[in-house]
Scaffold this motif. Structure first.
Motif, PDB file in Angstrom:
ATOM      1  N   SER A  27       9.760  -5.324   7.085  1.00 10.87           N
ATOM      2  CA  SER A  27      10.465  -6.128   6.084  1.00 10.87           C
ATOM      3  C   SER A  27       9.607  -6.234   4.829  1.00 10.87           C
ATOM      4  CB  SER A  27      10.757  -7.533   6.622  1.00 10.87           C
ATOM      5  OG  SER A  27       9.568  -8.286   6.711  1.00 10.87           O
ATOM      6  N   ARG A  28      10.257  -6.421   3.711  1.00 15.85           N
ATOM      7  CA  ARG A  28       9.538  -6.594   2.451  1.00 15.85           C
ATOM      8  C   ARG A  28       8.662  -7.847   2.505  1.00 15.85           C
ATOM      9  NH1 ARG A  28       9.736  -4.487  -2.549  1.00 15.85           N
ATOM     10  NH2 ARG A  28      11.570  -3.265  -2.046  1.00 15.85           N
ATOM     11  N   ARG A  29       9.149  -8.900   3.157  1.00 13.96           N
ATOM     12  CA  ARG A  29       8.386 -10.141   3.261  1.00 13.96           C
ATOM     13  C   ARG A  29       7.048  -9.899   3.963  1.00 13.96           C
ATOM     14  NH1 ARG A  29       6.668 -13.144   6.834  1.00 13.96           N
ATOM     15  NH2 ARG A  29       7.856 -12.185   8.491  1.00 13.96           N
ATOM     16  N   GLN A  30       7.064  -9.164   5.066  1.00 15.37           N
ATOM     17  CA  GLN A  30       5.833  -8.903   5.805  1.00 15.37           C
ATOM     18  C   GLN A  30       4.895  -7.998   5.009  1.00 15.37           C
ATOM     19  OE1 GLN A  30       5.056 -10.439   8.655  1.00 15.37           O
ATOM     20  NE2 GLN A  30       3.034  -9.516   8.652  1.00 15.37           N
ATOM     21  N   ALA A  31       5.434  -6.990   4.344  1.00 14.26           N
ATOM     22  CA  ALA A  31       4.607  -6.106   3.516  1.00 14.26           C
ATOM     23  C   ALA A  31       3.973  -6.891   2.373  1.00 14.26           C
ATOM     24  CB  ALA A  31       5.443  -4.953   2.974  1.00 14.26           C
ATOM     25  N   THR A  32       4.734  -7.787   1.772  1.00 13.11           N
ATOM     26  CA  THR A  32       4.210  -8.609   0.680  1.00 13.11           C
ATOM     27  C   THR A  32       3.099  -9.521   1.175  1.00 13.11           C
ATOM     28  OG1 THR A  32       6.324  -8.545  -0.473  1.00 13.11           O
ATOM     29  CG2 THR A  32       4.827 -10.326  -1.073  1.00 13.11           C
ATOM     30  N   GLU A  33       3.283 -10.100   2.353  1.00  9.21           N
ATOM     31  CA  GLU A  33       2.257 -10.978   2.918  1.00  9.21           C
ATOM     32  C   GLU A  33       0.953 -10.210   3.152  1.00  9.21           C
ATOM     33  OE1 GLU A  33       1.508 -13.700   6.887  1.00  9.21           O
ATOM     34  OE2 GLU A  33       3.560 -13.241   6.308  1.00  9.21           O
ATOM     35  N   THR A  47      -9.337   5.782  -9.508  1.00  6.32           N
ATOM     36  CA  THR A  47      -9.328   6.935  -8.613  1.00  6.32           C
ATOM     37  C   THR A  47      -8.762   6.608  -7.237  1.00  6.32           C
ATOM     38  OG1 THR A  47     -11.592   6.446  -7.922  1.00  6.32           O
ATOM     39  CG2 THR A  47     -11.306   8.004  -9.754  1.00  6.32           C
ATOM     40  N   ARG A  48      -8.562   5.332  -6.950  1.00 10.64           N
ATOM     41  CA  ARG A  48      -8.048   4.920  -5.645  1.00 10.64           C
ATOM     42  C   ARG A  48      -7.068   3.771  -5.847  1.00 10.64           C
ATOM     43  NH1 ARG A  48     -13.997   3.926  -3.065  1.00 10.64           N
ATOM     44  NH2 ARG A  48     -14.973   5.708  -4.065  1.00 10.64           N
ATOM     45  N   THR A  49      -6.033   3.722  -5.004  1.00 12.46           N
ATOM     46  CA  THR A  49      -5.054   2.643  -5.135  1.00 12.46           C
ATOM     47  C   THR A  49      -4.632   2.092  -3.785  1.00 12.46           C
ATOM     48  OG1 THR A  49      -3.172   4.159  -5.119  1.00 12.46           O
ATOM     49  CG2 THR A  49      -4.058   3.560  -7.263  1.00 12.46           C
ATOM     50  N   LEU A  50      -4.288   0.820  -3.796  1.00 13.46           N
ATOM     51  CA  LEU A  50      -3.664   0.153  -2.665  1.00 13.46           C
ATOM     52  C   LEU A  50      -2.405  -0.488  -3.240  1.00 13.46           C
ATOM     53  CD1 LEU A  50      -5.481  -2.144  -0.121  1.00 13.46           C
ATOM     54  CD2 LEU A  50      -3.199  -2.651  -0.927  1.00 13.46           C
ATOM     55  N   GLU A  51      -1.254  -0.020  -2.802  1.00 11.81           N
ATOM     56  CA  GLU A  51       0.016  -0.535  -3.319  1.00 11.81           C
ATOM     57  C   GLU A  51       0.685  -1.391  -2.266  1.00 11.81           C
ATOM     58  OE1 GLU A  51       2.689   2.132  -5.278  1.00 11.81           O
ATOM     59  OE2 GLU A  51       1.059   3.508  -5.744  1.00 11.81           O
ATOM     60  N   GLY A  52       1.373  -2.412  -2.729  1.00 14.45           N
ATOM     61  CA  GLY A  52       1.957  -3.340  -1.776  1.00 14.45           C
ATOM     62  C   GLY A  52       3.448  -3.500  -1.865  1.00 14.45           C
ATOM     63  N   SER A  53       3.945  -4.236  -0.885  1.00 14.23           N
ATOM     64  CA  SER A  53       5.315  -4.735  -0.841  1.00 14.23           C
ATOM     65  C   SER A  53       6.380  -3.660  -0.765  1.00 14.23           C
ATOM     66  CB  SER A  53       5.574  -5.639  -2.043  1.00 14.23           C
ATOM     67  OG  SER A  53       6.759  -6.348  -1.863  1.00 14.23           O
ATOM     68  N   ARG A  54       6.321  -2.865   0.283  1.00 11.52           N
ATOM     69  CA  ARG A  54       7.369  -1.874   0.516  1.00 11.52           C
ATOM     70  C   ARG A  54       7.896  -2.036   1.932  1.00 11.52           C
ATOM     71  NH1 ARG A  54       6.027   3.613  -2.517  1.00 11.52           N
ATOM     72  NH2 ARG A  54       4.946   2.737  -4.278  1.00 11.52           N
ATOM     73  N   ALA A  55       9.189  -2.021   2.050  1.00 12.54           N
ATOM     74  CA  ALA A  55       9.796  -2.022   3.380  1.00 12.54           C
ATOM     75  C   ALA A  55       9.966  -0.572   3.811  1.00 12.54           C
ATOM     76  CB  ALA A  55      11.139  -2.733   3.354  1.00 12.54           C
ATOM     77  N   MET A  56       9.815  -0.310   5.095  1.00 12.16           N
ATOM     78  CA  MET A  56       9.974   1.048   5.593  1.00 12.16           C
ATOM     79  C   MET A  56      11.427   1.474   5.470  1.00 12.16           C
ATOM     80  SD  MET A  56       7.478   1.304   8.919  1.00 12.16           S
ATOM     81  CE  MET A  56       8.703   0.677   9.982  1.00 12.16           C
ATOM     82  N   PRO A  57      11.673   2.727   5.079  1.00 11.45           N
ATOM     83  CA  PRO A  57      13.055   3.218   5.017  1.00 11.45           C
ATOM     84  C   PRO A  57      13.713   3.111   6.388  1.00 11.45           C
ATOM     85  CG  PRO A  57      11.533   4.779   4.014  1.00 11.45           C
ATOM     86  CD  PRO A  57      10.706   3.723   4.679  1.00 11.45           C
ATOM     87  N   GLY A  58      14.949   2.687   6.387  1.00  9.52           N
ATOM     88  CA  GLY A  58      15.678   2.582   7.647  1.00  9.52           C
ATOM     89  C   GLY A  58      15.312   1.366   8.465  1.00  9.52           C
ATOM     90  N   CYS A  64      16.343  -1.692   8.237  1.00  5.52           N
ATOM     91  CA  CYS A  64      17.299  -2.765   7.957  1.00  5.52           C
ATOM     92  C   CYS A  64      17.595  -3.535   9.235  1.00  5.52           C
ATOM     93  CB  CYS A  64      18.603  -2.195   7.411  1.00  5.52           C
ATOM     94  SG  CYS A  64      18.376  -1.302   5.878  1.00  5.52           S
ATOM     95  N   THR A  65      17.838  -4.792   9.080  1.00  3.29           N
ATOM     96  CA  THR A  65      18.223  -5.620  10.213  1.00  3.29           C
ATOM     97  C   THR A  65      19.724  -5.500  10.408  1.00  3.29           C
ATOM     98  OG1 THR A  65      16.462  -7.157   9.659  1.00  3.29           O
ATOM     99  CG2 THR A  65      18.181  -7.960  11.128  1.00  3.29           C
ATOM    100  N   ALA A  66      20.133  -5.228  11.625  1.00  6.66           N
ATOM    101  CA  ALA A  66      21.570  -5.116  11.906  1.00  6.66           C
ATOM    102  C   ALA A  66      22.208  -6.498  11.822  1.00  6.66           C
ATOM    103  CB  ALA A  66      21.779  -4.522  13.292  1.00  6.66           C
TER     104      ALA A  66
END
Length: 145
Positions: free
Chosen positions: A83-89, A126-137, A139-141
């Motif tokens: 979930s985006r919430r967990q990635a953001t956390e 030269t290096r990055t850490l990017e945040g807040s992405r939900a994995m494709p697919g 979605c919660t049913a």
């Protein structure tokens, strides 16, 4: 604050360098976390962590991501979760640890933590850490009403 001349090595077997890194970020690594750290830095392609809620999985993974950013040349770390919430956390933990680390080469921006070889040029990194992405697919049913 950590001197920018201090380089955190990757002697994960003893854990001493990672412990020093964690302490510089304001954390004390516990025994069960050392086992996770050793597994993540081991020979396995994937590691499954199954421990109960509230045991620090998210904060430990954020610390591991930041450690990778600081110690591995040309690293690109993407924080993803179901979930985006967990990635953001997780990303917010990494950002908080980056600020506590106090290394002038580590620059935090909105949803980015960067390693800049020249702290006077924060746009050159030269290096990055990017945040807040939900994995494709991931979605919660939902049931139809």
């Amino acid at each position: 604050m950590v001197s920018s001349s201090y380089h955190f090595g990757m002697t994960i077997a003893t854990g001493t360098d990672f412990d020093a890194f964690a302490a510089a970020c304001g954390l004390e690594v516990e025994g069960f976390q050392r086992a996770i750290i050793a597994a993540v830095h081991g020979d396995e392609a994937e590691v499954l962590i199954t421990i109960g809620r509230g045991n620090g999985k998210t904060s430990l993974l954020a610390l591991l991501a930041l450690h990778h950013l600081v110690t591995v040349e040309d690293s690109e770390i993407y924080v993803v979760a179901a979930s985006r919430r967990q990635a953001t956390e997780l990303y917010k933990y990494a950002q908080r640890y980056a600020r506590r680390l106090g290394d002038e080469h580590v620059v935090t921006r909105h949803l980015l933590v960067r390693w800049c070889p020249d702290p006077d040029e924060p746009r050159t990194f030269t290096r990055t850490l990017e945040g807040s992405r939900a994995m494709p697919g991931s979605c919660t049913a939902r049931r139809s009403r």
